[in-house]
Design a protein around this motif. Structure first.
Motif, PDB file in Angstrom:
ATOM      1  N   ALA A  43      14.055  33.868  17.792  1.00  0.00           N
ATOM      2  CA  ALA A  43      14.290  35.066  18.593  1.00  0.00           C
ATOM      3  C   ALA A  43      15.530  35.796  18.081  1.00  0.00           C
ATOM      4  N   LEU A  44      15.636  37.074  18.433  1.00  0.00           N
ATOM      5  CA  LEU A  44      16.779  37.878  18.017  1.00  0.00           C
ATOM      6  C   LEU A  44      17.316  38.649  19.219  1.00  0.00           C
ATOM      7  N   GLU A  45      18.552  38.327  19.596  1.00  0.00           N
ATOM      8  CA  GLU A  45      19.209  38.992  20.716  1.00  0.00           C
ATOM      9  C   GLU A  45      20.289  39.940  20.202  1.00  0.00           C
ATOM     10  N   ARG A  46      20.647  40.903  21.018  1.00  0.00           N
ATOM     11  CA  ARG A  46      21.767  41.795  20.723  1.00  0.00           C
ATOM     12  C   ARG A  46      22.897  41.440  21.671  1.00  0.00           C
ATOM     13  N   ARG A  47      24.004  40.939  21.100  1.00  0.00           N
ATOM     14  CA  ARG A  47      25.130  40.517  21.923  1.00  0.00           C
ATOM     15  C   ARG A  47      26.446  40.937  21.274  1.00  0.00           C
ATOM     16  N   ALA A  48      27.321  41.528  22.060  1.00  0.00           N
ATOM     17  CA  ALA A  48      28.677  41.880  21.615  1.00  0.00           C
ATOM     18  C   ALA A  48      28.674  42.610  20.278  1.00  0.00           C
ATOM     19  N   GLY A  49      27.703  43.489  20.089  1.00  0.00           N
ATOM     20  CA  GLY A  49      27.637  44.276  18.871  1.00  0.00           C
ATOM     21  C   GLY A  49      27.006  43.581  17.686  1.00  0.00           C
ATOM     22  N   LEU A  50      26.527  42.356  17.869  1.00  0.00           N
ATOM     23  CA  LEU A  50      25.903  41.614  16.778  1.00  0.00           C
ATOM     24  C   LEU A  50      24.449  41.285  17.111  1.00  0.00           C
ATOM     25  N   ASN A  51      23.659  41.142  16.072  1.00  0.00           N
ATOM     26  CA  ASN A  51      22.298  40.632  16.209  1.00  0.00           C
ATOM     27  C   ASN A  51      22.371  39.117  16.077  1.00  0.00           C
ATOM     28  N   VAL A  52      21.923  38.402  17.093  1.00  0.00           N
ATOM     29  CA  VAL A  52      22.090  36.949  17.144  1.00  0.00           C
ATOM     30  C   VAL A  52      20.731  36.272  17.064  1.00  0.00           C
ATOM     31  N   ARG A  53      20.522  35.547  15.995  1.00  0.00           N
ATOM     32  CA  ARG A  53      19.261  34.822  15.814  1.00  0.00           C
ATOM     33  C   ARG A  53      19.312  33.477  16.515  1.00  0.00           C
ATOM     34  N   ARG A  54      18.232  33.172  17.238  1.00  0.00           N
ATOM     35  CA  ARG A  54      18.135  31.889  17.942  1.00  0.00           C
ATOM     36  C   ARG A  54      16.961  31.090  17.378  1.00  0.00           C
ATOM     37  N   GLN A  55      17.152  29.790  17.274  1.00  0.00           N
ATOM     38  CA  GLN A  55      16.084  28.886  16.866  1.00  0.00           C
ATOM     39  C   GLN A  55      16.518  27.462  17.184  1.00  0.00           C
ATOM     40  N   CYS A  56      15.646  26.498  16.937  1.00  0.00           N
ATOM     41  CA  CYS A  56      16.031  25.098  17.098  1.00  0.00           C
ATOM     42  C   CYS A  56      17.198  24.796  16.161  1.00  0.00           C
ATOM     43  N   MET A  57      18.166  24.049  16.651  1.00  0.00           N
ATOM     44  CA  MET A  57      19.343  23.728  15.851  1.00  0.00           C
ATOM     45  C   MET A  57      19.109  22.543  14.916  1.00  0.00           C
ATOM     46  N   HIS A  58      18.026  21.807  15.089  1.00  0.00           N
ATOM     47  CA  HIS A  58      17.693  20.665  14.226  1.00  0.00           C
ATOM     48  C   HIS A  58      18.902  19.735  14.058  1.00  0.00           C
ATOM     49  N   CYS A  59      19.337  19.188  15.181  1.00  0.00           N
ATOM     50  CA  CYS A  59      20.522  18.320  15.207  1.00  0.00           C
ATOM     51  C   CYS A  59      20.402  17.169  14.205  1.00  0.00           C
ATOM     52  N   VAL A  60      21.534  16.795  13.635  1.00  0.00           N
ATOM     53  CA  VAL A  60      21.557  15.671  12.705  1.00  0.00           C
ATOM     54  C   VAL A  60      21.118  14.395  13.423  1.00  0.00           C
ATOM     55  N   GLU A  61      21.578  14.233  14.660  1.00  0.00           N
ATOM     56  CA  GLU A  61      21.132  13.128  15.501  1.00  0.00           C
ATOM     57  C   GLU A  61      20.624  13.730  16.812  1.00  0.00           C
ATOM     58  N   PRO A  62      19.368  14.152  16.847  1.00  0.00           N
ATOM     59  CA  PRO A  62      18.855  14.937  17.976  1.00  0.00           C
ATOM     60  C   PRO A  62      18.678  14.158  19.277  1.00  0.00           C
ATOM     61  N   ALA A  63      19.175  14.748  20.353  1.00  0.00           N
ATOM     62  CA  ALA A  63      19.001  14.152  21.676  1.00  0.00           C
ATOM     63  C   ALA A  63      17.537  14.149  22.077  1.00  0.00           C
ATOM     64  N   CYS A  64      16.806  15.201  21.694  1.00  0.00           N
ATOM     65  CA  CYS A  64      15.392  15.286  22.087  1.00  0.00           C
ATOM     66  C   CYS A  64      14.591  14.103  21.560  1.00  0.00           C
ATOM     67  N   ALA A  65      14.837  13.725  20.314  1.00  0.00           N
ATOM     68  CA  ALA A  65      14.118  12.601  19.723  1.00  0.00           C
ATOM     69  C   ALA A  65      14.567  11.281  20.329  1.00  0.00           C
ATOM     70  N   SER A  66      15.837  11.196  20.690  1.00  0.00           N
ATOM     71  CA  SER A  66      16.356   9.928  21.213  1.00  0.00           C
ATOM     72  C   SER A  66      15.798   9.601  22.586  1.00  0.00           C
ATOM     73  N   VAL A  67      15.480  10.635  23.383  1.00  0.00           N
ATOM     74  CA  VAL A  67      14.979  10.369  24.734  1.00  0.00           C
ATOM     75  C   VAL A  67      13.454  10.339  24.799  1.00  0.00           C
ATOM     76  N   CYS A  68      12.782  10.726  23.723  1.00  0.00           N
ATOM     77  CA  CYS A  68      11.322  10.732  23.738  1.00  0.00           C
ATOM     78  C   CYS A  68      10.798   9.300  23.716  1.00  0.00           C
ATOM     79  N   PRO A  69      10.113   8.849  24.770  1.00  0.00           N
ATOM     80  CA  PRO A  69       9.690   7.445  24.850  1.00  0.00           C
ATOM     81  C   PRO A  69       8.527   7.095  23.940  1.00  0.00           C
ATOM     82  N   VAL A  70       7.869   8.097  23.337  1.00  0.00           N
ATOM     83  CA  VAL A  70       6.700   7.812  22.505  1.00  0.00           C
ATOM     84  C   VAL A  70       6.876   8.283  21.060  1.00  0.00           C
ATOM     85  N   GLY A  71       8.055   8.788  20.713  1.00  0.00           N
ATOM     86  CA  GLY A  71       8.318   9.202  19.344  1.00  0.00           C
ATOM     87  C   GLY A  71       7.595  10.468  18.922  1.00  0.00           C
TER      88      GLY A  71
END
Length: 263
Positions: A43-71
């Motif tokens: 996604a692309l937002e307009r904030r404080a005069g800048l265009n801000v791109r949003r997406q998954c951050m792909h964490c080095v050690e992701p919390a989402c994967a750690s809590v998923c009980p089925v992998g």
């Protein structure tokens, strides 16, 4: 080698090329481009005069994967956090665990899935091609490459910027580090970034909490609930004849797959 994306918000012209490329290659419908959703993974937002791109951050050690009980969510050594809908039991723990509030749910579907950017892993990355969003950017505001190289590049731009940039590479340490990095000329808290995110990897925080829960609650309740969900979901998939990934044999038209920087 861990791959990553560096987005320099000072270079973004707001063309939404990255958004359209993401929608095209993932066969997502046209529509809202300003907020992440099950139908918009970049996604692309307009904030404080800048265009801000949003997406998954792909964490080095992701919390989402750690809590998923089925992998169903998995961090690959190459960088992306990918998702296997065949394993997903719909518990939505990943949505609650993500410090960046990225995963979205298909609330309107009979057999809902979790949706988010997977860094074009199946369609491009594993074939040696960069993510579609990075090749679509006409100003190289978002580039792809080795994470260590991109960190060096980001620091080099800050040093050479003569005060143009905030002296911070967002994603360098947040949540233990991410595979999506940002540079900005405006403080990140003014752009809606969660600047209070802990520097410690979130899976470590998760296990600190779970370690205080009795085994019969922390383990057996999750196991039994997981088995029930998996069996129910598979039976439902069989009843609806949706064992295959929708559109698995289709390919994006590649309209945005023009050459660009690879970091």
């Amino acid at each position: 080698m861990s791959l990553a994306i560096l987005t320099d918000l000072t270079r973004c012209v707001g063309c939404r090329g990255c958004v359209l490329a993401c929608k095209e290659i993932n066969e997502l419908p046209a529509g809202s481009t300003e907020r992440l959703s099950s139908l918009t993974w970049t996604a692309l937002e307009r904030r404080a005069g800048l265009n801000v791109r949003r997406q998954c951050m792909h964490c080095v050690e992701p919390a989402c994967a750690s809590v998923c009980p089925v992998g169903a969510l998995k961090k690959l050594p190459s960088g992306p956090v990918v998702y296997n809908e065949r394993l997903c039991m719909g518990c939505r723990y990943c949505m609650a665990a993500c410090p960046f509030r990225v995963p979205k749910y298909e609330w309107d579907k009979q057999l809902p899935r979790v949706r988010k950017c997977v860094m074009c892993y199946d369609k491009r990355l594993k074939n040696g091609k960069p993510p579609a969003c990075t090749t679509a950017c006409p100003t190289q505001a978002t580039v792809f490459g080795n994470r260590d190289d991109l960190i060096r590049e980001a620091r080099s731009r800050i040093r050479a910027g003569n005060g143009r940039y905030v002296d911070r590479v967002f994603g360098l340490e947040e949540a233990g580090g991410t595979s999506v990095l940002y540079l900005s000329s405006v403080p990140f808290d003014k752009l809606g970034f969660p600047t209070a995110v802990d520097r410690e990897p979130y899976p470590l925080l998760t296990w600190k909490v779970l370690s205080k829960i009795p085994d019969f609650v922390g383990v057996w309740s999750v196991v039994l609930l997981g088995v029930w969900w998996i069996v129910s979901r598979r039976m439902e998939l069989e009843r609806h004849g949706e064992g295959e990934h929708p559109g698995a044999d289709r390919r994006g038209s590649g309209r945005w797959q023009r050459s660009g920087s690879s970091g």
